[in-house]
Write a protein that holds these residues in place. Structure first.
Motif, PDB file in Angstrom:
ATOM      1  N   GLN A   1       0.834  -1.202   0.000  1.00 46.67           N
ATOM      2  CA  GLN A   1       0.000   0.000   0.000  1.00 46.67           C
ATOM      3  C   GLN A   1       0.870   1.254   0.000  1.00 46.67           C
ATOM      4  OE1 GLN A   1      -2.474  -0.718   3.433  1.00 46.67           O
ATOM      5  NE2 GLN A   1      -4.143  -1.538   2.204  1.00 46.67           N
TER       6      GLN A   1
ATOM      7  N   LEU B   1       2.269   1.669  -3.403  1.00 42.94           N
ATOM      8  CA  LEU B   1       1.211   2.137  -4.309  1.00 42.94           C
ATOM      9  C   LEU B   1       0.974   3.633  -4.124  1.00 42.94           C
ATOM     10  CD1 LEU B   1      -0.910   1.317  -6.407  1.00 42.94           C
ATOM     11  CD2 LEU B   1      -2.479   0.872  -4.529  1.00 42.94           C
TER      12      LEU B   1
ATOM     13  N   ASN C   1       1.514   6.463  -6.904  1.00 42.21           N
ATOM     14  CA  ASN C   1       0.479   7.435  -7.271  1.00 42.21           C
ATOM     15  C   ASN C   1       1.005   8.858  -7.183  1.00 42.21           C
ATOM     16  OD1 ASN C   1      -1.507   5.569  -7.879  1.00 42.21           O
ATOM     17  ND2 ASN C   1      -2.339   5.530  -5.820  1.00 42.21           N
TER      18      ASN C   1
END
Length: 201
Positions: free
Chosen positions: A103, A106, A110
């Motif tokens: 996470q 990620l 992003n």
């Protein structure tokens, strides 16, 4: 005879009393109170919501020589299951740590994507500005070339020799061949040779 019968009856009755007396004493003084006490204790346990049979089972399990092999097997099974639960919990923690890392990666990806999109927008804007500047410079260059073509070769030659070589070559390469030849005729032989050499490269 009657006495004997009486005696026999008396003896018989005394013997009978003795054997009935021991059974009665045992019954009256031991078994009946024990049964009565057990019944009272069971009633009290029921009222107190205590399962006497489960408690008795627990007490017998705590006595070492009364433990059954099944209890030992259950204990071993419980130990194996406990170890399995511990290993599964450790595996769950590892998976949760991996999930947290993924996470985090990620989120970083992003953020990088947002930054790259912003940079792309900046570069596109810069490209548009450069295109616009190029179009403007091409318009300016066309005007300059038109100006040089309308000038007399005698006036254009000294102006070109005062410019940098790159600017002069850029203008000379865009002129019509007749105009170019006329301007090169009005230059000194050294300058004409230099610009001709640069034009052929």
């Amino acid at each position: 005879m009657v006495k004997q019968t009486k005696q026999k009856t008396g003896e018989f009755s005394t013997t009978e009393k003795k054997s009935i007396g021991i059974f009665q004493v045992l019954l009256l003084w031991v078994l009946i109170p024990l049964l009565f006490a057990s019944a009272v204790l069971l009633i009290i346990a029921k009222v107190a919501d205590v399962n006497v049979f489960d408690k008795a089972g627990e007490w017998t399990k705590s006595i070492p020589f009364l433990q059954k092999d099944e209890d030992k097997e259950e204990t071993q099974t419980d130990l194996v299951l406990g170890e399995r639960v511990v290993s599964l919990q450790a595996e769950i923690q590892n998976k949760e740590a991996e999930l947290t890392k993924i996470q985090s990666d990620l989120e970083n990806a992003n953020k990088d994507k947002v930054n790259l999109l912003a940079k792309q927008q900046e570069l596109l804007a810069e490209i548009e500005m450069l295109k616009s500047a190029k179009n403007d410079s091409q318009k300016d260059m066309k005007e300059i070339i038109t100006t040089f073509e309308s000038m007399s070769p005698k006036s254009a030659a000294p102006v070109l020799t005062k410019m940098s070589d790159a600017e002069a070559i850029q203008i000379l390469s865009k002129l019509k061949p007749d105009t170019l030849a006329s301007i090169l005729e009005k230059m000194s032989p050294e300058d004409a040779a230099k610009y001709t050499s640069l034009l052929t490269k």
